[in-house]
Write a protein that holds these residues in place. Structure first.
Motif, short mmCIF file in Angstrom:
data_model
loop_
_atom_site.label_atom_id
_atom_site.label_comp_id
_atom_site.label_asym_id
_atom_site.label_seq_id
_atom_site.Cartn_x
_atom_site.Cartn_y
_atom_site.Cartn_z
N PRO A 168 0.87 -1.18 0.00
CA PRO A 168 0.00 0.00 0.00
C PRO A 168 0.91 1.23 0.00
CG PRO A 168 -0.60 -1.53 1.76
CD PRO A 168 0.66 -2.03 1.16
N ALA A 169 0.57 2.24 -0.78
CA ALA A 169 1.46 3.39 -0.91
C ALA A 169 0.68 4.70 -0.85
CB ALA A 169 2.22 3.31 -2.23
N VAL A 170 1.38 5.74 -0.42
CA VAL A 170 0.84 7.09 -0.42
C VAL A 170 1.88 8.02 -1.05
CG1 VAL A 170 -0.61 6.77 1.62
CG2 VAL A 170 1.72 7.60 1.91
N THR A 171 1.40 9.11 -1.59
CA THR A 171 2.31 10.13 -2.12
C THR A 171 2.88 10.92 -0.95
OG1 THR A 171 0.62 11.84 -2.29
CG2 THR A 171 0.89 10.36 -4.21
N ASP A 173 -1.25 1.05 17.24
CA ASP A 173 -2.49 1.82 17.15
C ASP A 173 -2.38 3.06 16.27
OD1 ASP A 173 -0.77 3.19 18.82
OD2 ASP A 173 -2.29 3.71 20.30
N ARG A 174 -1.34 3.14 15.45
CA ARG A 174 -1.16 4.28 14.55
C ARG A 174 -0.81 3.77 13.16
NH1 ARG A 174 3.15 8.23 17.35
NH2 ARG A 174 2.61 9.61 15.61
N LEU A 175 -1.16 4.56 12.16
CA LEU A 175 -0.72 4.26 10.81
C LEU A 175 0.78 4.50 10.74
CD1 LEU A 175 -1.24 3.68 7.78
CD2 LEU A 175 -1.61 6.15 7.50
N LEU A 176 1.52 3.55 10.18
CA LEU A 176 2.96 3.68 10.00
C LEU A 176 3.24 3.98 8.54
CD1 LEU A 176 4.13 0.60 12.11
CD2 LEU A 176 3.77 2.97 12.86
N GLY A 209 12.24 5.23 -1.98
CA GLY A 209 11.00 4.47 -1.92
C GLY A 209 11.14 2.97 -2.12
N ILE A 210 12.35 2.49 -2.42
CA ILE A 210 12.52 1.05 -2.66
C ILE A 210 12.67 0.29 -1.35
CG2 ILE A 210 13.99 -0.71 -3.71
CD1 ILE A 210 14.54 1.36 -5.94
N ARG A 211 13.58 0.72 -0.50
CA ARG A 211 13.74 0.04 0.79
C ARG A 211 12.47 0.14 1.62
NH1 ARG A 211 19.08 2.96 2.79
NH2 ARG A 211 18.17 4.54 1.44
N SER A 212 11.84 1.31 1.57
CA SER A 212 10.62 1.49 2.37
C SER A 212 9.47 0.64 1.85
CB SER A 212 10.24 2.97 2.44
OG SER A 212 10.05 3.52 1.17
N ALA A 213 9.48 0.30 0.57
CA ALA A 213 8.44 -0.59 0.03
C ALA A 213 8.56 -1.97 0.67
CB ALA A 213 8.55 -0.69 -1.49
N GLY A 214 9.78 -2.48 0.75
CA GLY A 214 10.00 -3.77 1.41
C GLY A 214 9.63 -3.70 2.88
N ALA A 215 9.94 -2.57 3.53
CA ALA A 215 9.61 -2.40 4.94
C ALA A 215 8.10 -2.37 5.15
CB ALA A 215 10.24 -1.10 5.46
N ALA A 216 7.38 -1.67 4.29
CA ALA A 216 5.92 -1.62 4.42
C ALA A 216 5.32 -3.01 4.26
CB ALA A 216 5.32 -0.66 3.39
N ALA A 260 0.29 -0.25 7.77
CA ALA A 260 1.48 0.41 7.24
C ALA A 260 1.35 0.67 5.75
CB ALA A 260 2.72 -0.45 7.50
N VAL A 261 1.91 1.79 5.33
CA VAL A 261 1.96 2.16 3.92
C VAL A 261 3.37 2.65 3.60
CG1 VAL A 261 -0.49 2.75 3.75
CG2 VAL A 261 1.17 4.53 4.36
N ASN A 262 3.71 2.60 2.34
CA ASN A 262 4.99 3.10 1.86
C ASN A 262 4.79 4.50 1.30
OD1 ASN A 262 7.67 3.19 0.83
ND2 ASN A 262 6.90 2.58 -1.16
N MET A 263 5.70 5.42 1.66
CA MET A 263 5.68 6.72 1.01
C MET A 263 6.55 6.59 -0.24
SD MET A 263 6.85 10.51 1.95
CE MET A 263 8.24 10.31 0.89
#
Length: 110
Positions: A11-14, A63-66, A73-80, A90-93
C-alpha cells in the motif's frame, strides 16, 4: 529480509498524502542507514534501519498508521510489506526524501 518483500507492491501514499497523514497522527518509520538519518530526517520520525526492522518492529505502535520512508522508496516498500505481514497498518511513502521535500514536508538535521 527476503526478495519477496521488494517484489510485491505495498500500500502506498504520495508525499503530499504522507504530510497530511502525519499531521493527523501517522508515524513515519525511517528505514535508512544511520549516516542518512544523521544527515536529515523527518521530525518526530522513528529510525529503524531496514536490516533491524524484523527484530525491532515490536517497538512500533500498533495503534497508529505507520508510513515507511527512505531516500527513493525502494527500501521502504519492502519495509511496508514486512510490517503489513506483521499485522501493522502500514503504507509506503513512494519516491522518498526528494518528494517529501518537494511536498513541503519538514526536515531536520538533528
Amino acid at each position: 529480509m527476503s526478495l519477496r518483500h521488494y517484489l510485491r507492491r505495498p500500500p502506498a501514499v504520495t508525499a503530499a498524502e504522507a504530510v497530511r497523514l502525519v499531521a493527523e497522527g501517522a508515524l513515519v518509520v525511517d528505514v535508512r542507514r544511520e549516516f542518512e538519518w544523521n544527515r536529515t530526517h523527518v521530525p518526530g520520525a522513528v529510525h529503524v534501519p531496514l536490516e533491524q526492522l524484523p527484530e525491532r518492529s515490536v517497538e512500533l505502535p500498533e495503534d497508529r498508521l505507520l508510513i515507511t520512508f527512505c531516500t527513493g522508496g525502494i527500501r521502504s516498500a519492502g519495509a511496508a510489506n514486512l510490517l503489513v505481514e506483521y499485522g501493522f497498518d502500514a503504507v509506503n511513502m513512494s519516491r522518498g526524501l526528494v518528494d517529501w521535500r518537494a511536498a513541503g514536508g519538514p526536515l531536520t538535521d538533528r
